[in-house]
Design a protein around this motif. Sequence first.
Motif, PDB file in Angstrom:
ATOM      1  N   ALA A 169       0.831  -1.207   0.000  1.00  0.00           N
ATOM      2  CA  ALA A 169       0.000   0.000   0.000  1.00  0.00           C
ATOM      3  C   ALA A 169       0.866   1.257   0.000  1.00  0.00           C
ATOM      4  CB  ALA A 169      -0.930  -0.009   1.210  1.00  0.00           C
ATOM      5  N   ILE A 170       1.919   1.252   0.802  1.00  0.00           N
ATOM      6  CA  ILE A 170       2.806   2.424   0.865  1.00  0.00           C
ATOM      7  C   ILE A 170       3.551   2.622  -0.450  1.00  0.00           C
ATOM      8  CG2 ILE A 170       4.879   3.352   1.978  1.00  0.00           C
ATOM      9  CD1 ILE A 170       3.938   1.983   4.545  1.00  0.00           C
ATOM     10  N   LEU A 171       4.103   1.532  -0.973  1.00  0.00           N
ATOM     11  CA  LEU A 171       4.876   1.643  -2.216  1.00  0.00           C
ATOM     12  C   LEU A 171       3.982   2.002  -3.405  1.00  0.00           C
ATOM     13  CD1 LEU A 171       7.310  -1.387  -1.819  1.00  0.00           C
ATOM     14  CD2 LEU A 171       7.775   1.026  -1.379  1.00  0.00           C
ATOM     15  N   ALA A 172       2.794   1.421  -3.464  1.00  0.00           N
ATOM     16  CA  ALA A 172       1.898   1.684  -4.588  1.00  0.00           C
ATOM     17  C   ALA A 172       1.391   3.118  -4.565  1.00  0.00           C
ATOM     18  CB  ALA A 172       0.719   0.711  -4.568  1.00  0.00           C
ATOM     19  N   ASP A 173       1.143   3.658  -3.355  1.00  0.00           N
ATOM     20  CA  ASP A 173       0.643   5.029  -3.254  1.00  0.00           C
ATOM     21  C   ASP A 173       1.663   6.044  -3.761  1.00  0.00           C
ATOM     22  OD1 ASP A 173      -1.751   4.233  -2.297  1.00  0.00           O
ATOM     23  OD2 ASP A 173      -1.356   4.677  -0.196  1.00  0.00           O
ATOM     24  N   ARG A 174       2.936   5.669  -3.767  1.00  0.00           N
ATOM     25  CA  ARG A 174       3.980   6.588  -4.218  1.00  0.00           C
ATOM     26  C   ARG A 174       4.430   6.294  -5.649  1.00  0.00           C
ATOM     27  NH1 ARG A 174       7.900   7.309   1.121  1.00  0.00           N
ATOM     28  NH2 ARG A 174       6.227   7.746   2.609  1.00  0.00           N
ATOM     29  N   SER A 175       3.749   5.399  -6.311  1.00  0.00           N
ATOM     30  CA  SER A 175       4.141   5.010  -7.654  1.00  0.00           C
ATOM     31  C   SER A 175       3.251   5.681  -8.700  1.00  0.00           C
ATOM     32  CB  SER A 175       4.048   3.484  -7.810  1.00  0.00           C
ATOM     33  OG  SER A 175       4.211   3.096  -9.148  1.00  0.00           O
ATOM     34  N   ARG A 176       3.818   5.899  -9.884  1.00  0.00           N
ATOM     35  CA  ARG A 176       3.029   6.438 -10.991  1.00  0.00           C
ATOM     36  C   ARG A 176       2.065   5.391 -11.533  1.00  0.00           C
ATOM     37  NH1 ARG A 176       7.159   8.443 -15.346  1.00  0.00           N
ATOM     38  NH2 ARG A 176       8.049   6.399 -14.797  1.00  0.00           N
ATOM     39  N   GLU A 178       0.135   3.329  -9.770  1.00  0.00           N
ATOM     40  CA  GLU A 178      -0.606   2.892  -8.581  1.00  0.00           C
ATOM     41  C   GLU A 178      -1.781   1.987  -8.937  1.00  0.00           C
ATOM     42  OE1 GLU A 178      -3.321   4.780  -4.960  1.00  0.00           O
ATOM     43  OE2 GLU A 178      -2.147   6.093  -6.267  1.00  0.00           O
ATOM     44  N   VAL A 179      -2.595   2.398  -9.888  1.00  0.00           N
ATOM     45  CA  VAL A 179      -3.792   1.632 -10.245  1.00  0.00           C
ATOM     46  C   VAL A 179      -3.415   0.255 -10.774  1.00  0.00           C
ATOM     47  CG1 VAL A 179      -5.819   1.549 -11.735  1.00  0.00           C
ATOM     48  CG2 VAL A 179      -5.117   3.719 -10.703  1.00  0.00           C
ATOM     49  N   LEU A 180      -2.430   0.192 -11.674  1.00  0.00           N
ATOM     50  CA  LEU A 180      -2.000  -1.084 -12.246  1.00  0.00           C
ATOM     51  C   LEU A 180      -1.417  -1.998 -11.176  1.00  0.00           C
ATOM     52  CD1 LEU A 180      -1.469  -2.905 -14.669  1.00  0.00           C
ATOM     53  CD2 LEU A 180       0.724  -1.708 -15.004  1.00  0.00           C
ATOM     54  N   ALA A 181      -0.553  -1.432 -10.312  1.00  0.00           N
ATOM     55  CA  ALA A 181       0.082  -2.236  -9.268  1.00  0.00           C
ATOM     56  C   ALA A 181      -0.965  -2.810  -8.310  1.00  0.00           C
ATOM     57  CB  ALA A 181       1.100  -1.391  -8.505  1.00  0.00           C
ATOM     58  N   LYS A 182      -1.901  -1.978  -7.879  1.00  0.00           N
ATOM     59  CA  LYS A 182      -2.927  -2.446  -6.948  1.00  0.00           C
ATOM     60  C   LYS A 182      -3.844  -3.471  -7.600  1.00  0.00           C
ATOM     61  CE  LYS A 182      -3.069   1.543  -3.848  1.00  0.00           C
ATOM     62  NZ  LYS A 182      -3.881   2.638  -3.292  1.00  0.00           N
ATOM     63  N   SER A 183      -4.124  -3.283  -8.890  1.00  0.00           N
ATOM     64  CA  SER A 183      -4.967  -4.247  -9.596  1.00  0.00           C
ATOM     65  C   SER A 183      -4.310  -5.617  -9.652  1.00  0.00           C
ATOM     66  CB  SER A 183      -5.262  -3.753 -11.015  1.00  0.00           C
ATOM     67  OG  SER A 183      -5.960  -2.524 -10.989  1.00  0.00           O
ATOM     68  N   LEU A 184      -3.006  -5.646  -9.923  1.00  0.00           N
ATOM     69  CA  LEU A 184      -2.289  -6.919 -10.004  1.00  0.00           C
ATOM     70  C   LEU A 184      -2.213  -7.605  -8.641  1.00  0.00           C
ATOM     71  CD1 LEU A 184       0.637  -5.949 -12.424  1.00  0.00           C
ATOM     72  CD2 LEU A 184      -1.402  -7.309 -12.948  1.00  0.00           C
ATOM     73  N   ILE A 185      -1.979  -6.813  -7.584  1.00  0.00           N
ATOM     74  CA  ILE A 185      -1.894  -7.401  -6.243  1.00  0.00           C
ATOM     75  C   ILE A 185      -3.256  -7.885  -5.774  1.00  0.00           C
ATOM     76  CG2 ILE A 185      -1.325  -6.925  -3.823  1.00  0.00           C
ATOM     77  CD1 ILE A 185       1.089  -7.088  -5.636  1.00  0.00           C
ATOM     78  N   PHE A 186      -4.315  -7.175  -6.167  1.00  0.00           N
ATOM     79  CA  PHE A 186      -5.663  -7.547  -5.724  1.00  0.00           C
ATOM     80  C   PHE A 186      -6.251  -8.694  -6.545  1.00  0.00           C
ATOM     81  CE2 PHE A 186     -10.299  -6.982  -5.464  1.00  0.00           C
ATOM     82  CZ  PHE A 186     -10.462  -6.944  -4.086  1.00  0.00           C
ATOM     83  N   LEU A 187      -5.700  -8.930  -7.727  1.00  0.00           N
ATOM     84  CA  LEU A 187      -6.252  -9.925  -8.644  1.00  0.00           C
ATOM     85  C   LEU A 187      -6.410 -11.316  -8.030  1.00  0.00           C
ATOM     86  CD1 LEU A 187      -7.250  -9.951 -11.551  1.00  0.00           C
ATOM     87  CD2 LEU A 187      -4.977 -10.693 -12.265  1.00  0.00           C
ATOM     88  N   PRO A 188      -5.462 -11.817  -7.217  1.00  0.00           N
ATOM     89  CA  PRO A 188      -5.650 -13.162  -6.629  1.00  0.00           C
ATOM     90  C   PRO A 188      -6.898 -13.294  -5.767  1.00  0.00           C
ATOM     91  CG  PRO A 188      -3.355 -12.487  -6.454  1.00  0.00           C
ATOM     92  CD  PRO A 188      -4.111 -11.291  -6.947  1.00  0.00           C
ATOM     93  N   MET A 189      -7.461 -12.176  -5.297  1.00  0.00           N
ATOM     94  CA  MET A 189      -8.688 -12.259  -4.515  1.00  0.00           C
ATOM     95  C   MET A 189      -9.830 -12.862  -5.314  1.00  0.00           C
ATOM     96  SD  MET A 189      -8.650 -11.142  -1.318  1.00  0.00           S
ATOM     97  CE  MET A 189     -10.345 -10.658  -1.073  1.00  0.00           C
ATOM     98  N   ALA A 190      -9.735 -12.807  -6.643  1.00  0.00           N
ATOM     99  CA  ALA A 190     -10.780 -13.373  -7.505  1.00  0.00           C
ATOM    100  C   ALA A 190     -10.700 -14.891  -7.576  1.00  0.00           C
ATOM    101  CB  ALA A 190     -10.685 -12.772  -8.906  1.00  0.00           C
ATOM    102  N   ILE A 191      -9.604 -15.475  -7.105  1.00  0.00           N
ATOM    103  CA  ILE A 191      -9.419 -16.928  -7.144  1.00  0.00           C
ATOM    104  C   ILE A 191      -9.978 -17.535  -5.868  1.00  0.00           C
ATOM    105  CG2 ILE A 191      -7.758 -18.803  -7.440  1.00  0.00           C
ATOM    106  CD1 ILE A 191      -5.821 -16.786  -8.629  1.00  0.00           C
ATOM    107  N   SER A 192     -10.760 -18.576  -6.003  1.00  0.00           N
ATOM    108  CA  SER A 192     -11.266 -19.264  -4.815  1.00  0.00           C
ATOM    109  C   SER A 192     -10.138 -20.015  -4.118  1.00  0.00           C
ATOM    110  CB  SER A 192     -12.379 -20.240  -5.201  1.00  0.00           C
ATOM    111  OG  SER A 192     -11.841 -21.322  -5.937  1.00  0.00           O
ATOM    112  N   PHE A 193     -10.345 -20.352  -2.855  1.00  0.00           N
ATOM    113  CA  PHE A 193      -9.319 -21.087  -2.110  1.00  0.00           C
ATOM    114  C   PHE A 193      -9.091 -22.463  -2.739  1.00  0.00           C
ATOM    115  CE2 PHE A 193      -9.100 -17.656   0.405  1.00  0.00           C
ATOM    116  CZ  PHE A 193      -8.780 -17.812   1.750  1.00  0.00           C
TER     117      PHE A 193
END
Length: 373
Positions: A169-176, A178-193
């Motif tokens: 969260a800290i690194l992404a907020d300071r990146s140009r 940000e949206v792409l980085a957060k999308s990639l990190i959040f993407l695994p949430m779409a996968i079931s256990f």
Amino acid sequence: MATFEEVKEPRGIAGWLGTNVARILLALSIPFVAFVVMRAGFLFLRESDANGLVIALVAIIWGVGGVALLYVIANWLVEQLPGNVAQLLRPYVFVGPAMAILSWYLLIPTFRTLWLSFQVQAADRTTTFGFDNYIYAFTDPAMIESFRNNAIWLVVGTSFIVIFGLLVAILADRSRFEVLAKSLIFLPMAISFVGAGVIFRFIYDASRAPGQTQIGLLNAVVEGFGGERIGWLLLEPWNNLMLIGVLVFLQTGFAMVLLSAGLKSVPNELLEAGRIDGATEVQIFFRIIIPYIRGTIVTVTTTIVILTLKIFDLIFVMTQGRNGTEVIADLMYKQMFTFQNQPRGAALAILLVILTIPVMYYNLKRFREEEAF
């Protein structure tokens, strides 16, 4: 019409009792009538020879529209009562049915499970009452192992998820980006256990003999550098850390989203004041940012704690509890459905509920304190 502040509870035991009986009956009547009406509609549609799409549309209109109309009628009936009585009963038109359904599907099964947990099932399927199931839970070697593993999941899994989520969260907020980085990190949430468990079983796979092409990603890399294949899910206790890594992969995005929202709520004036006073970025992070988003960190931590306490899917798919990876929820499932010992499985379910109660109580207490301000 009386305002909310003017509504008072009736005086006397008879008035209080009558009002609460009316509330209970009103709360129960709406889901009961809705069930009867929807069942009648289901039986009617089941016998129909109409087109399937037409039946589906009628079912949606019948179910959603019928229940909405039922609420409108119930509210209208309450409105016909004297003003004070109507004000006392109106909230239960809408809240009451939800509480009644929640009680039916949650509270009653919980008490039934508690009752079942005190039954002791013998080899001939006869049952007696006692504490044998709970004695088993605290003395059986497999249970001791599951408690240990759940503690590892609780400490290691929760810590890594919160730390990685905060770091990203800290690194992404300071990146140009940000949206792409957060999308990639959040993407695994779409996968079931279960899906993630199947994927990582292939990643950790070690079933191919030396010299054969490895289908396991990690072992393919190891052998590519001249090493020997490793049974990642057979190494005790490191196999537990391999399983925890899957949870970290899945849940870091969840922690990142909440913590990022908390970071964005920190006032810039507060950060600038710290810098003017000579604080370094590390001091600002630990002495300003962390205390300011403490509530968000606690929320994320307690949510992950509850998740790790009841972890089941990953264990069942990847190892089925073998090689020292057993957890409480997996043992509960085996006792219930593999060994057909429902009383013992019920006792383990009650233990899981008891373990989550302190966390839930702390959350509720903190929410009340925040609302008080």
